[in-house]
Structure formats: structure tokens, C-alpha cells
Design a protein around this motif. Structure first.
Motif, PDB file in Angstrom:
ATOM      1  N   ASN A   1      59.849 101.326  26.413  1.00  0.00           N
ATOM      2  CA  ASN A   1      60.389  99.905  26.012  1.00  0.00           C
ATOM      3  C   ASN A   1      61.183  99.401  26.838  1.00  0.00           C
ATOM      4  N   GLU A   2      61.193  99.559  27.967  1.00  0.00           N
ATOM      5  CA  GLU A   2      61.844  99.180  29.225  1.00  0.00           C
ATOM      6  C   GLU A   2      60.934  98.198  29.941  1.00  0.00           C
ATOM      7  N   TYR A   3      61.562  97.345  30.664  1.00  0.00           N
ATOM      8  CA  TYR A   3      60.930  96.266  31.446  1.00  0.00           C
ATOM      9  C   TYR A   3      61.429  96.162  32.807  1.00  0.00           C
ATOM     10  N   TYR A   4      60.785  96.144  34.017  1.00  0.00           N
ATOM     11  CA  TYR A   4      61.323  96.101  35.153  1.00  0.00           C
ATOM     12  C   TYR A   4      60.720  94.997  36.097  1.00  0.00           C
ATOM     13  N   SER A   5      61.566  94.293  36.983  1.00  0.00           N
ATOM     14  CA  SER A   5      61.198  93.442  37.806  1.00  0.00           C
ATOM     15  C   SER A   5      61.488  93.818  39.145  1.00  0.00           C
TER      16      SER A   5
ATOM     17  N   ASN B   1      61.610  78.611  35.558  1.00  0.00           N
ATOM     18  CA  ASN B   1      62.305  77.515  36.382  1.00  0.00           C
ATOM     19  C   ASN B   1      63.494  77.104  35.391  1.00  0.00           C
ATOM     20  N   ASN B   2      64.402  76.294  35.547  1.00  0.00           N
ATOM     21  CA  ASN B   2      65.306  75.926  34.591  1.00  0.00           C
ATOM     22  C   ASN B   2      65.129  75.335  33.183  1.00  0.00           C
ATOM     23  N   LYS B   3      63.719  74.840  33.178  1.00  0.00           N
ATOM     24  CA  LYS B   3      63.530  74.270  31.943  1.00  0.00           C
ATOM     25  C   LYS B   3      62.317  75.184  31.196  1.00  0.00           C
ATOM     26  N   HIS B   4      61.660  75.769  32.007  1.00  0.00           N
ATOM     27  CA  HIS B   4      60.334  76.500  31.210  1.00  0.00           C
ATOM     28  C   HIS B   4      60.120  77.826  31.684  1.00  0.00           C
ATOM     29  N   GLN B   5      59.372  78.821  30.919  1.00  0.00           N
ATOM     30  CA  GLN B   5      59.246  80.113  31.145  1.00  0.00           C
ATOM     31  C   GLN B   5      57.848  80.459  30.547  1.00  0.00           C
ATOM     32  N   TYR B   6      56.877  80.919  31.582  1.00  0.00           N
ATOM     33  CA  TYR B   6      55.367  81.432  30.992  1.00  0.00           C
ATOM     34  C   TYR B   6      55.579  82.758  31.425  1.00  0.00           C
ATOM     35  N   ILE B   7      54.679  83.425  30.734  1.00  0.00           N
ATOM     36  CA  ILE B   7      54.615  84.891  30.793  1.00  0.00           C
ATOM     37  C   ILE B   7      53.303  85.215  30.676  1.00  0.00           C
ATOM     38  N   PHE B   8      52.351  85.704  31.430  1.00  0.00           N
ATOM     39  CA  PHE B   8      50.789  86.122  31.218  1.00  0.00           C
ATOM     40  C   PHE B   8      50.719  87.590  31.384  1.00  0.00           C
TER      41      PHE B   8
ATOM     42  N   ASN C   1      59.447  88.443  24.265  1.00  0.00           N
ATOM     43  CA  ASN C   1      60.886  88.288  24.662  1.00  0.00           C
ATOM     44  C   ASN C   1      61.294  89.233  25.561  1.00  0.00           C
ATOM     45  N   ILE C   2      61.245  89.222  26.824  1.00  0.00           N
ATOM     46  CA  ILE C   2      61.325  90.105  27.892  1.00  0.00           C
ATOM     47  C   ILE C   2      62.728  89.868  28.679  1.00  0.00           C
ATOM     48  N   ASN C   3      63.417  90.875  28.952  1.00  0.00           N
ATOM     49  CA  ASN C   3      64.558  90.496  29.910  1.00  0.00           C
ATOM     50  C   ASN C   3      64.767  91.682  30.929  1.00  0.00           C
ATOM     51  N   PRO C   4      63.723  91.520  31.728  1.00  0.00           N
ATOM     52  CA  PRO C   4      63.636  92.794  32.772  1.00  0.00           C
ATOM     53  C   PRO C   4      64.843  93.176  33.534  1.00  0.00           C
ATOM     54  N   LYS C   5      65.167  94.533  33.839  1.00  0.00           N
ATOM     55  CA  LYS C   5      65.982  95.056  34.833  1.00  0.00           C
ATOM     56  C   LYS C   5      65.595  94.778  36.088  1.00  0.00           C
ATOM     57  N   GLU C   6      66.184  94.167  37.043  1.00  0.00           N
ATOM     58  CA  GLU C   6      65.893  94.004  38.221  1.00  0.00           C
ATOM     59  C   GLU C   6      66.317  95.288  39.236  1.00  0.00           C
ATOM     60  N   VAL C   7      65.337  95.610  40.042  1.00  0.00           N
ATOM     61  CA  VAL C   7      65.483  96.884  40.750  1.00  0.00           C
ATOM     62  C   VAL C   7      65.237  96.377  42.322  1.00  0.00           C
ATOM     63  N   LYS C   8      66.437  96.837  42.964  1.00  0.00           N
ATOM     64  CA  LYS C   8      66.279  96.440  44.595  1.00  0.00           C
ATOM     65  C   LYS C   8      65.318  97.693  45.003  1.00  0.00           C
ATOM     66  N   ASN C   9      64.650  97.193  46.301  1.00  0.00           N
ATOM     67  CA  ASN C   9      63.637  98.166  46.891  1.00  0.00           C
ATOM     68  C   ASN C   9      62.587  98.513  45.818  1.00  0.00           C
ATOM     69  N   MET C  10      62.070  97.946  45.048  1.00  0.00           N
ATOM     70  CA  MET C  10      60.970  98.453  44.324  1.00  0.00           C
ATOM     71  C   MET C  10      59.795  97.785  44.988  1.00  0.00           C
ATOM     72  N   GLN C  11      59.056  99.069  45.058  1.00  0.00           N
ATOM     73  CA  GLN C  11      57.752  98.785  45.989  1.00  0.00           C
ATOM     74  C   GLN C  11      56.672  97.900  45.070  1.00  0.00           C
ATOM     75  N   THR C  12      56.807  97.014  44.626  1.00  0.00           N
ATOM     76  CA  THR C  12      55.810  95.950  44.036  1.00  0.00           C
ATOM     77  C   THR C  12      55.762  94.466  45.076  1.00  0.00           C
TER      78      THR C  12
END
Length: 468
Positions: A453-457, A404-411, A359-370
């Protein structure tokens, strides 16, 4: 008159290397490296713009009596100054030679970062997880560098300032990540036996038999124990370090030859343990093994092959994790020399990425170098990139999310480079997606990193569509 004679002799001498090339032939295999061949004026129908550079290299590698001069220089340096005439070889005590590429490990310098060591362990963890999930045994072993076993034969001028190196750090990391392994270094040192060649960088047959015994004990595999097997000592082994130091030398190293004969048969087309791939069968035995190995496996293979009904041994990298399925293997072993520990994160294994129910709800970071790159579909879909080190901890995992609107997959991705040109600073990632898992539809793909314990996107998404 004397001056003219002197000048004539001088010019005659300096012309010998060039004129001598008309009848002198360089031994291309003597130096254990690629010798420059005579360059082509045209390549692929175009003028070779590097012709003169290649011509210069050709002369440097092939002028007459070059290898004899190297030989003479090496003999003088070794006999008079106890020095090496080749910067890849270290002349030690009591006739021992060592590979200079092991010096960082020996001195504990230029070690991998904490992030890279974690990543090496994580690669092994993901491979082990896949093996166990498919009811296969898994074992990883490190073949120690020779000077890690026999530091007493190293020149006194090389002084260790720390006992910490990549080997010791990865050993601790493997304990944390519960990797099944055998500490060959500790066992060999405690044995007190001389199981490495003096003139070569590898172990001898006694060392290989000892390693095999330790490995198969770990795997609970019934096998023949060579500990008390009679043997004879022969002096017919060509040492790789000696040949690098003395290209024209003929000195042979001693080796152990057990009186017991090997019983396995070679089933591969090439009957040579140094080949990239090597296959065997042994009548009356059970189980099958796939071993990913390097040159230390050359001496190891015969002892392992005797104990398994079928064996497949490969030097190919990155690791093709489809082979155990193809060969119906019961056991997977990875053998890797100490000085190449960093190679664990230099290529992404060909293995489907594991799906994670998190169960991941990452924080979105602008200008993240990924960055994120989706490759061309083959058996699996390659996905790779580089994450921003500000948003991942040294032991942080890397995830790839399809949503997408129906599904989520995390690898979970490998913390490895997929681009061969990348040196991987510890923040590359790569994975192969088994698209069969995903329902038909269009998905956004993003990369998620863990920091504590934090997650980022980064919020930067790539669109991907799966059709029926």
C-alpha cells in the motif's frame, strides 16, 4: 614405401574438405540457419578487422561434404544410440522429434520469477484494457510445446521433478488479472488426438483447426466446425526438426488435408503464410481481425481467414497496437508459443499509456536506484527506465508522473524493456505518452513504484516541455 603411401593417402584425405570447396556448394537452406558467406576484405570503405575470424567461420560452414558428414553422424546416432546429432533436436520414442529449447518448460526449470510472471500478465491486462475500451474483442492463447502435449514420447532420461512451469504459472496469473484466454493445452490433451507433426515442432492442420474452433467459440464468432470434416492423410510435409537433424534428408512427415476447400483470398503482396505480414479477405463474411502470432499461426491462418471479412496477421514485435485502429478491426488475438512466454516483457507495445486517476503521495527515497529516459518524439513520446527492486513488490505497478504547479498527470507503464539490449530482470518499464492529453507547459517527470500500500519515488526528475 608403405609408409610413404600411407602418408600420401592421409594428406590426400585431409585435403579433400579444402580442395573440394572448388566444386562443392553448401546448401545454405538445409540447416535452417545463416551460413557464413565469404568475408569481404573491406567493409564500408574500411579494412575488415574481423576478416580472418569470418574466414575461419566461412571454412567451418562450407568445407566440402560437411553436410553429408553431419547427415551420416546423425543417422548413426539415431539408429544405433537413439541420440540426436544436433543439440537443438531431441530424438524421442516412436519416431517423434522434439525441440531442445522446450526442455526448461518440460522439466519446470529456469522458470520466470514471480515478478516476471506478474509482469507478463500485466502486459496482457493493459493490452486487453485498451482493446475493450475501444470496443474490440480480445483473446490471448498459448500454443503448447509439443512435449507438453505428448510427454509419453520423450526419452525416459528426462525426468520431471515438478509440474510447475511458465505455462502453469502464467495460467494462474491470467486468472487473477482476468485475461480472456483459452487453455488449448488442456483441450488438446483431453481430445486424445495426434495433432502435432512427428518430425516438426508445430501442430498439423487438425491441430490448427481444433485451435481455431476453440478460439472462435470463445469469441462467439459463428464459424465452420471441422471436427467431423472428412480428410485424407498425405505424406508431403517437410518437418523443421527433421531438416535440422538431417540437412540432406528427404523424409516427409504426414499431414491432414481436409476435403473442404478454403474460400478466403490473399490481399497482401506476398502470398505466403510464413511472411511477417499477411492479409486476407473472405466474401460473404463480416467482422475483421488482427492477429499477432508466431510460426504456429502459419497453419492457423487459413481456418481463421475463412471466417472474417478482413484479416491482418503479423509476426512483428513489439506489438504495434495502432494496427487494429488502422485496419478497423473488431477483434484482436495474440497467439504465442509456450516457450516464448518470456517475450511478453522483452519489448514495449506501441500503445499510448493509460492515464490513471489515482491519489498517490509517494515517499521520496534518496539514492534510490531508479533510472528514467525520455526518447525522441514520434507518434508518441517514449519513456523508459529501470526501477529499484527494493521499492516494488512482485505485483507492484509502475507509474510515470508529470507534474507542474497547475497540472498533474499519472500514467501506468508497461513492465517491459524498451532497450533491445536489456534482458529485463522484471524491473524494466516502458511506455508511450500521448502528449495531446497534456496541457502546454513545463513538467517534471518522475517514476513511482508500488510496494503493497506504499508508493515510492526516487525524487530524481526529468524536465519536459510541451509547446503549442
Amino acid at each position: 614405401m608403405k609408409k610413404k603411401i600411407f602418408i600420401a593417402v592421409f594428406f590426400a584425405l585431409i585435403c579433400i574438405p579444402s580442395i573440394g570447396m572448388l566444386f562443392y556448394k553448401t546448401d545454405a537452406g538445409a540447416e535452417k540457419r545463416n551460413i557464413q558467406s565469404f568475408p569481404q576484405i573491406k567493409k564500408e570503405g574500411k579494412v575488415n578487422i574481423k576478416f580472418f575470424d569470418e574466414l575461419n567461420n566461412y571454412f567451418a560452414d562450407n568445407f566440402a561434404f560437411r553436410q553429408e558428414m553431419i547427415e551420416g553422424d546423425a543417422v548413426i546416432k539415431k539408429a544405433v544410440f537413439s541420440e540426436s546429432g544436433n543439440d537443438k533436436v531431441i530424438v524421442g520414442k516412436d519416431g517423434y522429434l522434439f525441440f531442445s529449447e522446450t526442455m526448461d518448460d518440460y522439466l519446470g526449470r529456469n522458470t520466470l520469477s514471480e515478478r516476471k510472471i506478474f509482469s507478463c500478465g500485466k502486459v496482457l491486462s493493459l493490452l486487453q484494457e485498451n482493446a475493450l475500451n475501444n470496443n474490440r474483442k480480445f483473446l490471448f492463447v498459448i500454443a503448447p510445446n509439443k512435449n507438453s502435449i505428448y510427454p509419453e514420447y520423450m526419452p525416459k532420461r528426462y525426468i520431471k521433478v515438478t509440474s510447475s512451469n511458465n505455462y502453469s504459472m502464467l495460467k494462474k496469473e491470467m486468472e487473477k488479472q482476468k485475461i480472456n484466454t483459452v487453455d488449448l493445452k488442456d483441450a488438446i490433451v483431453k481430445s486424445g488426438k495426434k495433432v502435432y507433426q512427428k518430425l516438426d515442432s508445430h501442430w498439423n492442420n487438425q491441430g490448427a483447426a481444433m485451435a481455431c474452433n476453440l478460439m472462435l467459440n470463445n469469441l462467439n464468432k459463428k464459424h465452420y466446425d471441422y471436427s467431423n470434416e472428412p480428410y485424407k492423410v498425405t505424406k508431403d510435409f517437410s518437418g523443421d526438426l527433421y531438416e535440422m537433424l538431417f540437412p540432406k534428408g528427404h523424409k516427409k512427415d504426414s499431414n491432414i488435408k481436409y476435403l473442404r476447400e478454403h474460400t478466403y483470398k490473399v490481399t497482401s503482396k506476398i502470398n505466403d503464410v510464413t511472411a511477417i505480414t499477411y492479409e486476407t479477405e473472405s466474401q460473404g463474411k463480416n467482422d475483421s481481425i488482427v492477429m499477432y502470432r508466431d510460426s504456429f499461426g502459419n497453419a492457423l491462418i487459413p481456418f481463421v481467414a475463412d471466417e472474417y471479412k478482413n484479416g491482418y496477421y503479423t509476426k512483428a514485435v513489439p506489438y504495434d497496437w495502432q494496427i487494429p485502429e488502422e485496419k478497423d478491426a473488431d477483434t484482436i488475438v495474440i497467439e504465442l508459443v509456450e516457450r516464448h512466454i518470456s517475450s511478453l516483457i522483452e519489448g514495449t507495445p506501441d500503445m499510448p499509456a493509460p492515464e490513471r486517476q489515482v491519489n498517490i503521495n509517494p515517499k521520496e527515497v534518496k539514492n534510490m536506484q531508479t533510472s528514467l529516459k525520455v526518447g525522441d518524439m514520434e507518434d508518441y513520446l517514449p519513456i523508459s527506465g529501470h526501477v529499484d527492486k527494493k521499492y516494488i513488490s512482485n505485483d507492484g505497478k509502475i507509474y510515470v508522473r508529470l507534474k507542474n504547479n497547475k497540472h498533474q498527470y499519472i500514467f501506468e507503464a508497461f513492465p517491459t524493456a524498451m532497450d533491445e539490449s536489456s534482458k529485463n530482470d522484471g524491473y524494466d518499464f516502458g511506455m508511450y505518452l500521448d502528449t495531446v492529453i497534456c496541457d502546454v507547459g513545463t513538467y517534471d517527470i518522475d517514476v513511482i513504484t508500488q510496494k503493497g500500500n506504499e508508493y515510492y519515488s526516487s525524487g530524481v526528475k526529468t524536465e519536459l516541455e510541451f509547446e503549442e
